[in-house]
Design a protein around this motif. Structure first.
Motif, PDB file in Angstrom:
ATOM      1  N   SER A  63       0.802  -1.221   0.000  1.00 45.23           N
ATOM      2  CA  SER A  63       0.000   0.000   0.000  1.00 45.23           C
ATOM      3  C   SER A  63       0.844   1.284   0.000  1.00 45.23           C
ATOM      4  O   SER A  63       0.333   2.356  -0.325  1.00 45.23           O
ATOM      5  N   VAL A  64       2.128   1.169   0.351  1.00 48.34           N
ATOM      6  CA  VAL A  64       2.970   2.371   0.415  1.00 48.34           C
ATOM      7  C   VAL A  64       4.157   2.303  -0.544  1.00 48.34           C
ATOM      8  O   VAL A  64       4.857   3.322  -0.715  1.00 48.34           O
ATOM      9  N   ARG A  65       4.402   1.166  -1.132  1.00 48.66           N
ATOM     10  CA  ARG A  65       5.574   1.025  -2.015  1.00 48.66           C
ATOM     11  C   ARG A  65       5.490   2.023  -3.162  1.00 48.66           C
ATOM     12  O   ARG A  65       4.461   2.181  -3.806  1.00 48.66           O
ATOM     13  N   GLY A  66       6.597   2.721  -3.388  1.00 49.58           N
ATOM     14  CA  GLY A  66       6.648   3.736  -4.429  1.00 49.58           C
ATOM     15  C   GLY A  66       6.292   5.130  -3.938  1.00 49.58           C
ATOM     16  O   GLY A  66       6.552   6.113  -4.630  1.00 49.58           O
ATOM     17  N   ARG A  67       5.698   5.214  -2.732  1.00 45.64           N
ATOM     18  CA  ARG A  67       5.335   6.517  -2.167  1.00 45.64           C
ATOM     19  C   ARG A  67       6.133   6.823  -0.902  1.00 45.64           C
ATOM     20  O   ARG A  67       6.444   7.990  -0.631  1.00 45.64           O
ATOM     21  N   PHE A  68       6.457   5.804  -0.129  1.00 44.18           N
ATOM     22  CA  PHE A  68       7.179   5.979   1.126  1.00 44.18           C
ATOM     23  C   PHE A  68       8.611   5.463   0.972  1.00 44.18           C
ATOM     24  O   PHE A  68       8.851   4.503   0.239  1.00 44.18           O
ATOM     25  N   ASN A  84       5.349  10.468   0.662  1.00 45.58           N
ATOM     26  CA  ASN A  84       4.934  11.344  -0.430  1.00 45.58           C
ATOM     27  C   ASN A  84       3.585  10.908  -0.964  1.00 45.58           C
ATOM     28  O   ASN A  84       3.160   9.765  -0.780  1.00 45.58           O
ATOM     29  N   ASN A  85       2.925  11.826  -1.659  1.00 48.76           N
ATOM     30  CA  ASN A  85       1.635  11.534  -2.274  1.00 48.76           C
ATOM     31  C   ASN A  85       0.674  10.877  -1.280  1.00 48.76           C
ATOM     32  O   ASN A  85       0.071   9.839  -1.572  1.00 48.76           O
ATOM     33  N   LEU A  86       0.556  11.504  -0.136  1.00 53.91           N
ATOM     34  CA  LEU A  86      -0.292  10.938   0.918  1.00 53.91           C
ATOM     35  C   LEU A  86      -1.763  10.987   0.525  1.00 53.91           C
ATOM     36  O   LEU A  86      -2.201  11.890  -0.207  1.00 53.91           O
ATOM     37  N   ASN A  87      -2.519  10.022   1.005  1.00 54.26           N
ATOM     38  CA  ASN A  87      -3.960  10.004   0.783  1.00 54.26           C
ATOM     39  C   ASN A  87      -4.669   9.743   2.118  1.00 54.26           C
ATOM     40  O   ASN A  87      -4.027   9.325   3.093  1.00 54.26           O
ATOM     41  N   PRO A  88      -5.965   9.997   2.188  1.00 57.54           N
ATOM     42  CA  PRO A  88      -6.674   9.850   3.477  1.00 57.54           C
ATOM     43  C   PRO A  88      -6.538   8.466   4.099  1.00 57.54           C
ATOM     44  O   PRO A  88      -6.601   8.345   5.332  1.00 57.54           O
ATOM     45  N   GLU A  89      -6.325   7.437   3.286  1.00 65.00           N
ATOM     46  CA  GLU A  89      -6.163   6.080   3.815  1.00 65.00           C
ATOM     47  C   GLU A  89      -4.852   5.918   4.586  1.00 65.00           C
ATOM     48  O   GLU A  89      -4.661   4.918   5.287  1.00 65.00           O
ATOM     49  N   ASP A  90      -3.963   6.879   4.480  1.00 66.83           N
ATOM     50  CA  ASP A  90      -2.703   6.831   5.235  1.00 66.83           C
ATOM     51  C   ASP A  90      -2.862   7.411   6.638  1.00 66.83           C
ATOM     52  O   ASP A  90      -1.919   7.370   7.438  1.00 66.83           O
ATOM     53  N   THR A  91      -4.030   7.940   6.951  1.00 63.73           N
ATOM     54  CA  THR A  91      -4.275   8.502   8.276  1.00 63.73           C
ATOM     55  C   THR A  91      -4.180   7.419   9.340  1.00 63.73           C
ATOM     56  O   THR A  91      -4.867   6.400   9.259  1.00 63.73           O
ATOM     57  N   ALA A  92      -3.306   7.646  10.320  1.00 63.05           N
ATOM     58  CA  ALA A  92      -3.073   6.655  11.374  1.00 63.05           C
ATOM     59  C   ALA A  92      -2.064   7.215  12.363  1.00 63.05           C
ATOM     60  O   ALA A  92      -1.447   8.253  12.113  1.00 63.05           O
ATOM     61  N   VAL A  93      -1.896   6.496  13.460  1.00 66.87           N
ATOM     62  CA  VAL A  93      -0.760   6.740  14.347  1.00 66.87           C
ATOM     63  C   VAL A  93       0.389   5.891  13.833  1.00 66.87           C
ATOM     64  O   VAL A  93       0.220   4.683  13.624  1.00 66.87           O
ATOM     65  N   TYR A  94       1.521   6.506  13.617  1.00 62.34           N
ATOM     66  CA  TYR A  94       2.692   5.811  13.086  1.00 62.34           C
ATOM     67  C   TYR A  94       3.678   5.533  14.210  1.00 62.34           C
ATOM     68  O   TYR A  94       4.018   6.435  14.990  1.00 62.34           O
ATOM     69  N   PHE A  95       4.143   4.283  14.250  1.00 59.42           N
ATOM     70  CA  PHE A  95       5.039   3.821  15.309  1.00 59.42           C
ATOM     71  C   PHE A  95       6.378   3.381  14.718  1.00 59.42           C
ATOM     72  O   PHE A  95       6.427   2.727  13.678  1.00 59.42           O
ATOM     73  N   CYS A  96       7.418   3.709  15.435  1.00 56.57           N
ATOM     74  CA  CYS A  96       8.753   3.214  15.147  1.00 56.57           C
ATOM     75  C   CYS A  96       8.989   1.984  16.019  1.00 56.57           C
ATOM     76  O   CYS A  96       8.556   1.954  17.187  1.00 56.57           O
ATOM     77  N   ALA A  97       9.666   0.969  15.483  1.00 58.77           N
ATOM     78  CA  ALA A  97       9.906  -0.247  16.242  1.00 58.77           C
ATOM     79  C   ALA A  97      11.293  -0.796  15.942  1.00 58.77           C
ATOM     80  O   ALA A  97      11.798  -0.641  14.825  1.00 58.77           O
ATOM     81  N   ALA A  98      11.875  -1.441  16.943  1.00 59.30           N
ATOM     82  CA  ALA A  98      13.206  -2.031  16.795  1.00 59.30           C
ATOM     83  C   ALA A  98      13.160  -3.509  17.114  1.00 59.30           C
ATOM     84  O   ALA A  98      12.492  -3.937  18.060  1.00 59.30           O
ATOM     85  N   GLN A  99      13.894  -4.272  16.313  1.00 58.81           N
ATOM     86  CA  GLN A  99      13.996  -5.709  16.511  1.00 58.81           C
ATOM     87  C   GLN A  99      15.366  -6.020  17.086  1.00 58.81           C
ATOM     88  O   GLN A  99      16.333  -5.347  16.753  1.00 58.81           O
TER      89      GLN A  99
END
Length: 124
Positions: A63-68, A84-99
């Motif tokens: 869903s984000v390949r080519g834009r993020f 880039n080229n954000l759309n309303p479906e990208d609305t969310a809380v974004y989390f960073c995570a480490a493995q």
């Protein structure tokens, strides 16, 4: 104590761009994979992108390949997500995570450390 601190979220119009940052501290991340996930209201947390801190390949959700674009600054210990080229479906809380490992995993349960998240809202 591991700390992951996201910043850069906000309100943007459809078609616009944002760059998220995640400042990482508390341990050595050189052998880790780092990822971005997001969670919209009423939905499960979903994978967005992953990268090895040491470099090499990246992997994105369809869903984000080519834009993020995910990247990292080793010297500053910061993980980025250029959106880039954000759309309303990208609305969310974004989390960073480490493995603790360096595999390019996409499941939230495979990441041990998490930030508090940053809100991204895309208006139509």
């Amino acid at each position: 104590q591991v700390q992951l601190r996201e910043s850069g979220g906000g309100l943007v119009q459809a078609g616009g761009s944002l760059r998220l940052s995640c400042a990482a501290s508390g341990r050595t991340f050189s052998s880790s994979a780092m990822g971005w996930f997001r969670q919209a209201p009423g939905k499960e947390r979903e994978f967005v992108a992953v990268i090895r801190w040491s470099g090499g390949p990246t992997y994105y959700a369809d869903s984000v390949r080519g834009r993020f674009t995910i990247s990292r600054d080793n010297a500053k210990n910061i993980l980025y997500l250029q959106m880039n080229n954000l759309n309303p479906e990208d609305t969310a809380v974004y989390f960073c995570a480490a493995q603790r490992g360096s595999f390019l995993r996409t499941t939230p349960s495979e990441f041990e450390d998490w930030g508090q998240g940053t809100q991204v809202t895309v208006s139509s």
